[in-house]
Motif scaffolding. Structure first.
Motif, PDB file in Angstrom:
ATOM      1  N   ALA A 159      39.879   7.129   9.954  1.00 45.71           N
ATOM      2  CA  ALA A 159      39.699   6.765   8.549  1.00 45.71           C
ATOM      3  C   ALA A 159      38.644   5.671   8.400  1.00 45.71           C
ATOM      4  N   HIS A 160      37.400   6.074   8.290  1.00 45.86           N
ATOM      5  CA  HIS A 160      36.337   5.084   8.185  1.00 45.86           C
ATOM      6  C   HIS A 160      35.968   4.738   6.752  1.00 45.86           C
ATOM      7  N   GLY A 161      35.818   5.716   5.910  1.00 53.17           N
ATOM      8  CA  GLY A 161      35.594   5.439   4.505  1.00 53.17           C
ATOM      9  C   GLY A 161      34.163   5.587   4.022  1.00 53.17           C
ATOM     10  N   SER A 173      40.315  -2.410  12.464  1.00 51.63           N
ATOM     11  CA  SER A 173      39.666  -2.606  13.773  1.00 51.63           C
ATOM     12  C   SER A 173      38.147  -2.669  13.676  1.00 51.63           C
ATOM     13  N   HIS A 174      37.562  -2.189  12.549  1.00 56.33           N
ATOM     14  CA  HIS A 174      36.104  -2.043  12.447  1.00 56.33           C
ATOM     15  C   HIS A 174      35.492  -3.289  11.816  1.00 56.33           C
ATOM     16  N   LYS A 175      35.524  -4.391  12.572  1.00 52.51           N
ATOM     17  CA  LYS A 175      35.052  -5.674  12.052  1.00 52.51           C
ATOM     18  C   LYS A 175      33.547  -5.807  12.220  1.00 52.51           C
ATOM     19  N   ALA A 223      27.458  -0.107  18.659  1.00 52.41           N
ATOM     20  CA  ALA A 223      27.640  -0.518  17.257  1.00 52.41           C
ATOM     21  C   ALA A 223      27.655   0.733  16.382  1.00 52.41           C
ATOM     22  N   GLN A 224      28.257   0.609  15.198  1.00 50.15           N
ATOM     23  CA  GLN A 224      28.349   1.744  14.279  1.00 50.15           C
ATOM     24  C   GLN A 224      27.884   1.289  12.901  1.00 50.15           C
ATOM     25  N   ALA A 225      26.797   1.905  12.390  1.00 52.18           N
ATOM     26  CA  ALA A 225      26.291   1.550  11.052  1.00 52.18           C
ATOM     27  C   ALA A 225      26.792   2.564  10.030  1.00 52.18           C
TER      28      ALA A 225
END
Ligand SMILES: *[C@@H]1O[C@H](CO)[C@@H](O)[C@H](O)[C@H]1NC(C)=O
Ligand SMILES: [Cu+2]
Length: 250
Positions: free
Chosen positions: A20-22, A107-109, A193-195
């Motif tokens: 669930a990233h959004g 978790s995705h800080k 990293a994830q953009a």
């Protein structure tokens, strides 16, 4: 010993969280009316069969991310294979936009960064690779470490919202807002990293006279080895270098 079904029930929320990233589902200007954003699931629907919104459509049906090994491509501008939104958010310099993510995992800080690009004509027919972005705001690390508290935690606590102020006195015209979260949980390794960039068209009205500086194409904002793109969240630290160009103060 718990039964298999108990284990399955306990682990299910974790599985859901991981996927669930959004995306930005809606926008309000100065806490006014709800303006619908794009839904990635509409990408393959024919134009006319889905709502037209100010949000750019992209190939992020999984609510997924752009990886650092694609930072030199147009995909980093407005997400993968982005197509322009067909409407505009109407706002003036000095207005505050509240961007509503549909969800975001704890978790995705990482940092939340906002850019503007001026369209040459209509943003509704622009191509993301042709836009040049000027950073207008940024926030990231707040306190603690390993992993610490980040502005993404604030976003989650504020009902998954993030505010961005249009620079006061910005000249009227057609602009693309590039709003982005960079998730750092894997950023300790190269390409980890994830953009998550999201683009929205804004028609700025009013009588401002400040021109946006010329800006930087999306493909030149970051490299995969920048400080802040490589960053070890699970370590001791007391600061974080937000990547990308300097913020334009207006
Ligand atoms: C939280 O945001 C949703 C839209 O994502 C909205 O429907 C809801 O009213 C908001 N809740 C509060 C308490 O503002
Ligand atoms: Cu993720």
């Amino acid at each position: 010993m718990p039964s298999f079904s108990t284990i399955a029930a306990l682990s299910l929320p974790l599985v859901q969280l991981a996927s669930a990233h959004g995306h930005v589902a809606g926008i309000k200007v100065n806490q006014g009316a709800w303006i619908q954003g794009a839904d990635p699931n509409w990408f393959y629907q024919p134009q006319g069969s889905v709502p037209e919104t100010p949000g750019w459509q992209a190939l992020n049906q999984d609510n997924g991310f752009v990886s650092p090994d694609a930072f030199s491509t147009a995909d980093i501008a407005c997400h993968k294979s982005a197509k322009p939104g067909k409407k505009y958010i109407e706002a003036n310099g000095g207005d505050t936009l509240t961007l509503y993510w549909n969800t975001w995992p704890d978790s995705h800080k990482g940092p939340v960064i906002n850019y503007l690009a001026k369209c040459n004509g209509e943003c509704t027919s622009a191509s993301s690779g042709g836009l040049s972005f000027t950073k207008i705001s940024e926030a990231g690390y707040l306190s603690g470490n390993n992993p610490g508290t980040w502005v993404t935690d604030t976003l989650i606590a504020q009902n998954f919202t993030s505010d961005v102020k249009i620079p006061s006195g910005l000249a009227p015209g057609n602009y693309v807002l590039r709003h982005e979260i960079i998730a750092l949980h894997g950023a300790g390794s190269k390409n980890g990293a994830q953009a998550y960039p999201q683009c929205l068209n804004i028609k700025v009205g009013g009588s401002g006279s400040k021109s946006l500086p010329s800006g930087t194409p999306g493909s030149s904002l970051y490299t995969s080895t920048d400080n802040g793109i490589i960053f070890s969240l699970y370590s001791a630290f007391n600061s974080y270098p937000i990547p990308g160009p300097a913020v334009w103060s207006g």
